[in-house]
Design a protein around this motif. Structure first.
Motif, PDB file in Angstrom:
ATOM      1  N   PHE A 222       0.840  -1.204   0.000  1.00  0.00           N
ATOM      2  CA  PHE A 222       0.000   0.000   0.000  1.00  0.00           C
ATOM      3  C   PHE A 222       0.873   1.251   0.000  1.00  0.00           C
ATOM      4  O   PHE A 222       0.592   2.209  -0.714  1.00  0.00           O
ATOM      5  CB  PHE A 222      -0.949  -0.004   1.205  1.00  0.00           C
ATOM      6  N   SER A 223       1.963   1.220   0.766  1.00  0.00           N
ATOM      7  CA  SER A 223       2.836   2.395   0.791  1.00  0.00           C
ATOM      8  C   SER A 223       3.490   2.623  -0.568  1.00  0.00           C
ATOM      9  O   SER A 223       3.658   3.759  -0.995  1.00  0.00           O
ATOM     10  CB  SER A 223       3.902   2.236   1.867  1.00  0.00           C
ATOM     11  N   TRP A 224       3.836   1.538  -1.245  1.00  0.00           N
ATOM     12  CA  TRP A 224       4.359   1.689  -2.611  1.00  0.00           C
ATOM     13  C   TRP A 224       3.325   2.346  -3.509  1.00  0.00           C
ATOM     14  O   TRP A 224       3.640   3.220  -4.328  1.00  0.00           O
ATOM     15  CB  TRP A 224       4.732   0.329  -3.204  1.00  0.00           C
ATOM     16  N   SER A 225       2.078   1.915  -3.383  1.00  0.00           N
ATOM     17  CA  SER A 225       1.048   2.487  -4.252  1.00  0.00           C
ATOM     18  C   SER A 225       0.848   3.960  -3.933  1.00  0.00           C
ATOM     19  O   SER A 225       0.620   4.768  -4.831  1.00  0.00           O
ATOM     20  CB  SER A 225      -0.263   1.717  -4.114  1.00  0.00           C
ATOM     21  N   VAL A 226       0.961   4.323  -2.646  1.00  0.00           N
ATOM     22  CA  VAL A 226       0.839   5.730  -2.274  1.00  0.00           C
ATOM     23  C   VAL A 226       1.990   6.526  -2.873  1.00  0.00           C
ATOM     24  O   VAL A 226       1.794   7.628  -3.401  1.00  0.00           O
ATOM     25  CB  VAL A 226       0.807   5.873  -0.739  1.00  0.00           C
ATOM     26  N   LEU A 227       3.187   5.956  -2.828  1.00  0.00           N
ATOM     27  CA  LEU A 227       4.336   6.654  -3.415  1.00  0.00           C
ATOM     28  C   LEU A 227       4.108   6.893  -4.904  1.00  0.00           C
ATOM     29  O   LEU A 227       4.285   8.017  -5.401  1.00  0.00           O
ATOM     30  CB  LEU A 227       5.614   5.837  -3.199  1.00  0.00           C
ATOM     31  N   SER A 228       3.668   5.860  -5.623  1.00  0.00           N
ATOM     32  CA  SER A 228       3.509   6.042  -7.071  1.00  0.00           C
ATOM     33  C   SER A 228       2.384   7.024  -7.364  1.00  0.00           C
ATOM     34  O   SER A 228       2.478   7.826  -8.293  1.00  0.00           O
ATOM     35  CB  SER A 228       3.268   4.699  -7.755  1.00  0.00           C
ATOM     36  N   SER A 229       1.330   6.979  -6.563  1.00  0.00           N
ATOM     37  CA  SER A 229       0.236   7.920  -6.757  1.00  0.00           C
ATOM     38  C   SER A 229       0.697   9.349  -6.473  1.00  0.00           C
ATOM     39  O   SER A 229       0.357  10.282  -7.202  1.00  0.00           O
ATOM     40  CB  SER A 229      -0.912   7.515  -5.835  1.00  0.00           C
ATOM     41  N   CYS A 230       1.501   9.524  -5.412  1.00  0.00           N
ATOM     42  CA  CYS A 230       1.954  10.873  -5.047  1.00  0.00           C
ATOM     43  C   CYS A 230       2.910  11.441  -6.079  1.00  0.00           C
ATOM     44  O   CYS A 230       2.927  12.649  -6.313  1.00  0.00           O
ATOM     45  CB  CYS A 230       2.600  10.860  -3.675  1.00  0.00           C
ATOM     46  N   ILE A 231       3.726  10.570  -6.700  1.00  0.00           N
ATOM     47  CA  ILE A 231       4.604  11.055  -7.772  1.00  0.00           C
ATOM     48  C   ILE A 231       3.739  11.670  -8.871  1.00  0.00           C
ATOM     49  O   ILE A 231       4.009  12.769  -9.360  1.00  0.00           O
ATOM     50  CB  ILE A 231       5.465   9.905  -8.321  1.00  0.00           C
ATOM     51  N   ALA A 232       2.662  10.965  -9.220  1.00  0.00           N
ATOM     52  CA  ALA A 232       1.775  11.504 -10.254  1.00  0.00           C
ATOM     53  C   ALA A 232       1.108  12.792  -9.778  1.00  0.00           C
ATOM     54  O   ALA A 232       0.953  13.739 -10.553  1.00  0.00           O
ATOM     55  CB  ALA A 232       0.735  10.461 -10.652  1.00  0.00           C
ATOM     56  N   ILE A 233       0.723  12.864  -8.490  1.00  0.00           N
ATOM     57  CA  ILE A 233       0.091  14.086  -7.975  1.00  0.00           C
ATOM     58  C   ILE A 233       1.034  15.273  -8.142  1.00  0.00           C
ATOM     59  O   ILE A 233       0.649  16.335  -8.623  1.00  0.00           O
ATOM     60  CB  ILE A 233      -0.258  13.938  -6.474  1.00  0.00           C
ATOM     61  N   VAL A 234       2.287  15.072  -7.740  1.00  0.00           N
ATOM     62  CA  VAL A 234       3.217  16.190  -7.727  1.00  0.00           C
ATOM     63  C   VAL A 234       3.447  16.741  -9.131  1.00  0.00           C
ATOM     64  O   VAL A 234       3.612  17.942  -9.320  1.00  0.00           O
ATOM     65  CB  VAL A 234       4.537  15.751  -7.067  1.00  0.00           C
ATOM     66  N   PHE A 235       3.423  15.866 -10.136  1.00  0.00           N
ATOM     67  CA  PHE A 235       3.650  16.377 -11.484  1.00  0.00           C
ATOM     68  C   PHE A 235       2.368  16.770 -12.207  1.00  0.00           C
ATOM     69  O   PHE A 235       2.413  17.541 -13.151  1.00  0.00           O
ATOM     70  CB  PHE A 235       4.442  15.356 -12.309  1.00  0.00           C
ATOM     71  N   ALA A 236       1.228  16.238 -11.791  1.00  0.00           N
ATOM     72  CA  ALA A 236      -0.008  16.520 -12.530  1.00  0.00           C
ATOM     73  C   ALA A 236      -0.730  17.753 -11.996  1.00  0.00           C
ATOM     74  O   ALA A 236      -1.253  18.545 -12.776  1.00  0.00           O
ATOM     75  CB  ALA A 236      -0.941  15.314 -12.483  1.00  0.00           C
ATOM     76  N   PHE A 237      -0.770  17.923 -10.681  1.00  0.00           N
ATOM     77  CA  PHE A 237      -1.609  19.010 -10.154  1.00  0.00           C
ATOM     78  C   PHE A 237      -1.157  20.412 -10.546  1.00  0.00           C
ATOM     79  O   PHE A 237      -2.005  21.275 -10.747  1.00  0.00           O
ATOM     80  CB  PHE A 237      -1.810  18.868  -8.639  1.00  0.00           C
ATOM     81  N   PRO A 238       0.161  20.658 -10.680  1.00  0.00           N
ATOM     82  CA  PRO A 238       0.531  21.991 -11.171  1.00  0.00           C
ATOM     83  C   PRO A 238      -0.078  22.294 -12.546  1.00  0.00           C
ATOM     84  O   PRO A 238      -0.428  23.440 -12.831  1.00  0.00           O
ATOM     85  CB  PRO A 238       2.052  21.919 -11.242  1.00  0.00           C
ATOM     86  N   ILE A 239      -0.228  21.264 -13.390  1.00  0.00           N
ATOM     87  CA  ILE A 239      -0.808  21.507 -14.719  1.00  0.00           C
ATOM     88  C   ILE A 239      -2.250  21.971 -14.563  1.00  0.00           C
ATOM     89  O   ILE A 239      -2.700  22.906 -15.230  1.00  0.00           O
ATOM     90  CB  ILE A 239      -0.750  20.231 -15.579  1.00  0.00           C
ATOM     91  N   LEU A 240      -2.982  21.332 -13.649  1.00  0.00           N
ATOM     92  CA  LEU A 240      -4.373  21.736 -13.408  1.00  0.00           C
ATOM     93  C   LEU A 240      -4.421  23.173 -12.910  1.00  0.00           C
ATOM     94  O   LEU A 240      -5.232  23.981 -13.389  1.00  0.00           O
ATOM     95  CB  LEU A 240      -5.003  20.803 -12.370  1.00  0.00           C
ATOM     96  N   THR A 241      -3.537  23.492 -11.967  1.00  0.00           N
ATOM     97  CA  THR A 241      -3.547  24.841 -11.399  1.00  0.00           C
ATOM     98  C   THR A 241      -3.309  25.882 -12.483  1.00  0.00           C
ATOM     99  O   THR A 241      -4.019  26.883 -12.557  1.00  0.00           O
ATOM    100  CB  THR A 241      -2.464  24.944 -10.310  1.00  0.00           C
ATOM    101  N   VAL A 242      -2.324  25.618 -13.342  1.00  0.00           N
ATOM    102  CA  VAL A 242      -2.016  26.585 -14.396  1.00  0.00           C
ATOM    103  C   VAL A 242      -3.192  26.699 -15.365  1.00  0.00           C
ATOM    104  O   VAL A 242      -3.607  27.799 -15.735  1.00  0.00           O
ATOM    105  CB  VAL A 242      -0.724  26.171 -15.131  1.00  0.00           C
TER     106      VAL A 242
END
Lengths: 657, 110
Positions: free
Chosen positions: A228-248
């Motif tokens: 589960f922690s691995w899945s959280v890590l992979s999900s968070c990597i995507a969050i960190v790179f995807a959410f700035p695009i949404l904000t912009v």
């Protein structure tokens, strides 16, 4: 004077619909009820000290889960209203405008204010416990993330009674979401609700990446980390790179609407297609952001209830990381019909099909974990086993949709609607339900009732298939999405009727779950073992619910599934209980700044929505002031004394010598 | 990490750089700011070719920031900052090149 007040109110509040008046009344009544109960029992101080200002990851997680259940209710009511409108041809239940608003809010709430917080809730409650950590890496930031999410969600929901809801779909495609076509405040509610909660999501992503990389128990190398922690890590990597695009992207849309920009307008050199391109660069990773943790949950549950080590640990890790990177390479499959030519479509069709490979790897890993395991079907496992075929159907229809030429037929039809509901409900929502049932005893200290839980499971699943299987057929028969009325001559009546019946059954299933919680609370059997499922990972080695400092003694990790191995060693008499030396525990102090700062953000958003600078500017000054105050606050931590640790452990039934 | 703190690593590795390296970094970043300004003010080259000066200065500026202020070089292993930087660059290029590719052939945008 009175006339101008009346005129303002008729613009400001949403008027003219009995449903909304009913909602107004119930909102006011429930607010009065909450305030009077809190005042009567003198609980304001308790609420402030124990919950509103807490930086404890477990409490923040519980608040996330509570908020997401509320949002699930709101989004579910939206869904039922839509299904009621579509139950038969030429229904006169909702007007077209109202229907547009409802499908918009349904989509936004379900993805951003239900799935995301439910996911963050599980991150918060479980990840530090699994890692053997005392809290997340940045506890203050964690609390701020929650309150930013909460004020964003409240801002968005306010549009229901004040100003009017957005109605341009869950991704607010221009040109319709531009000022020229959509002058009301609804779209601005959309922008600011998502922007404010989006900052929170981004910070949570950063927080959990750092937590997982830096705050693990001694001995737990990355490859010994629970899945589960691995899945959280992979999900968070995507969050960190995807959410700035949404904000912009949303900031550009806001510039268009507020300052008369021309990024996405039809005239002045703008291009609405650019918005669609940008928003899906966030939108597609977003789907994987929410589904990856669900995959992690399945992996934990399958291993626990098959009494076996997870099959193919390494391949699972690789599959997750590959999915999280590959999710950035597929976005154009959401607009194959935009007309970017065969090369572009072929490239994105192939990358989309590629994603099916790591996902397939996972499914086979779960199946092989179950193979020759001693499987028991408690509710978490029941959900997991139910989800596998369900998600596989959803995934396969996804592969059908990824074939670019065929997509010209499926595009924006009910086939697509059925597909994404099948991956998101059967993958994400059911996955998080499985996680909630599984970790419920760890979070609250008692198990949920198994019998009622099984009822909920079957009702959800039967309702799901009844609701969405007909929609695949309806799509192929030509029914398009976002359609609010259809004629008798179409031949869509029967299937829509079945679909609505399925939706009602899912609504009933939700109520059964609420009943399950109420029933289990009333007939509570305390979990004294801390390990009710005989599970494998570290969170089960401590009492349930976990004490506020989590681990009285830092665990020394030696292997994967460390708790399981330790239990084996104790059984074989290999591990002698050592005399442990308790040390004072370093803990973060509560802080009121996150909630106050988020309130100021709310004023910034609300002021900008109505173009009230007298509210937005002081709100923004408040935000800055909170930052300044916090950066000069050096009194942020304290030590828990050894006596208090001993007392807390003894109260949980554990004696430390 | 023997004694675990809830503050994570934020306060654990103390010495980031020295006064000397900060001064060098500051001076270098000023230099790479002044060069494009001079180029603009004095009209070096024609405006087309001048862009190359701007972009080169920007690139060096980026590198200076990374090494002197983000401390990319001094990181302990495993080098998470470097990895996330590379992934970030990959995603940024993906966004830019992908968008150009998609929008260039876009029939609707014409």
């Amino acid at each position: 004077m009175w006339e101008s007040v009346k005129e303002f109110a008729s613009e400001f509040f949403v008027t003219g619909d009995p449903l909304i008046y009913g909602a107004d009344v119930s909102i006011v009544l429930s607010m009065i009820a909450i305030v009077s109960v809190l005042t009567y029992f003198k609980k304001w101080g308790w609420l402030w000290r124990e919950w509103l200002t807490t930086v404890d990851h477990k409490k923040i997680g519980i608040m996330y889960i509570l908020a997401s259940v509320l949002m699930l209710f709101r989004g579910g009511v939206d869904a039922l209203l839509m299904r009621a409108q579509l139950v038969m041809p030429e229904m006169q239940f909702l007007s077209g405008d109202h229907y547009n608003q409802i499908f918009t809010t349904h989509g936004v709430i379900m993805i951003l204010f239900m799935a995301m917080p439910l996911m963050f809730g599980l991150f918060n409650v479980i990840v530090p416990l699994q890692l053997g950590a005392r809290d997340v890496a940045f506890p203050f930031l964690n609390s701020l993330s929650f309150w930013l999410f909460f004020s964003g969600a409240m801002l968005f929901n306010l549009s229901f009674v004040i100003g009017g809801s957005p109605d341009a779909g869950w991704l607010a495609y221009p040109p319709y979401s531009e000022l020229a076509f959509n002058p009301g405040p609804g779209q601005d509610f959309y922008i600011w609700g998502i922007q404010i909660s989006g900052i929170g999501s981004l910070m949570t992503g950063i927080n959990f990446i750092v937590t997982i990389l830096k705050v693990r128990a001694p001995g737990m190398t990355l490859m010994k980390m629970p899945m589960f922690s691995w899945s959280v890590l992979s999900s968070c990597i995507a969050i960190v790179f995807a959410f700035p695009i949404l904000t912009v992207t949303l900031a550009l849309l806001f510039i268009d609407r507020y300052l008369g920009g021309h990024f996405f307008t039809l005239d002045g050199g703008g291009n609405p297609m650019m918005y669609i391109n940008l928003i899906w660069m966030w939108g597609h990773p977003e789907v994987y952001i929410i589904v990856l943790p669900a995959f992690g949950i399945f992996s934990e549950i399958v291993a626990t209830f098959s009494r076996k080590k997870l099959f193919g640990y390494k391949s699972m890790v690789f599959a997750m990381i590959i999915i999280s990177v590959l999710s950035f390479l597929v976005w154009a499959h959401h607009f194959f019909t935009m007309g970017s030519g065969a090369d572009v479509n072929a490239f994105f069709a192939v990358t989309t099909m590629l994603i099916a490979i790591p996902t397939g790897v996972k499914v086979f890993n779960w199946l092989f974990t179950m193979f020759r395991g001693k499987i028991t079907f408690e509710t978490p496992m029941l959900w997991t086993v139910g989800i596998i075929p369900n998600f596989v159907i959803g995934g396969m229809t996804g592969v059908l949709l990824s074939v670019a030429p065929a997509d010209f037929q499926y595009h924006n039809s009910y086939f697509l609607v059925a597909h994404f509901h099948q991956v998101i409900i059967a993958g994400v929502v059911f996955g998080f339900f499985a996680g909630l049932y599984y970790w419920w005893p760890k979070i609250f200290g008692f198990k949920l009732n198994e019998r009622i839980g099984r009822w909920a499971f079957w009702l959800w699943n039967i309702g799901f298939y009844l609701c969405f299987m007909p929609q695949y057929a309806l799509g192929l028969m030509g029914m398009t999405r976002r359609l609010y009325s259809y004629g008798w001559d179409k031949g869509w009546f029967e299937m829509n009727l079945v679909s609505t019946i399925g939706a009602v059954i899912m609504g009933a299933a939700f109520l059964v779950q609420i009943w399950d919680i109420a029933h289990s609370l009333k007939h509570m059997k305390k979990d004294t073992t801390g390990d009710p499922w005989d599970a494998r990972t570290l969170e089960w080695s401590i009492p349930s619910p976990a004490p506020f400092y989590n681990f009285a003694v830092m665990p020394q990790v030696t292997s994967q599934d460390d708790w399981h191995e330790r239990k084996l060693r104790i059984e074989q008499g290999l591990e002698k209980p050592e005399k442990v030396e308790l040390e004072p525990i370093h803990m973060p102090k509560n802080s009121g700044i996150p909630i106050v700062m988020s309130m100021f953000w709310f004023f910034v958003g609300f002021g900008l929505i109505f173009d009230w600078l007298w509210m937005a500017v002081p709100g923004f000054i408040g935000v800055i002031a909170c930052m300044v105050v916090h950066s000069f606050n050096y009194d942020t931590d304290y030590y828990v004394t050894v006596e208090e640790i001993k007392r807390t452990e003894a109260a949980a039934g554990r004696v430390i010598t | 990490m023997s004694k675990q703190s809830v503050q994570g690593t934020a306060d654990q590795h103390g010495g980031h750089g020295s006064l000397k390296s900060y001064v060098i970094g500051f001076v270098l970043s000023l230099v790479f700011t002044i060069i494009p300004i001079l180029a603009l003010e004095n009209g070096w080259l024609d405006s087309d070719k001048r862009i190359i000066i701007y972009l080169t200065a920007a690139l060096f500026q980026f590198i200076v920031q990374l090494f002197f202020f983000m401390h990319l070089k001094e990181e302990d292993k495993p080098r998470y900052n470097l990895m996330s930087l590379l992934l970030g660059l990959f995603i940024v290029f993906l966004i830019v090149i992908g968008s150009i590719w998609i929008m260039m052939y876009n029939m609707v945008a014409l």
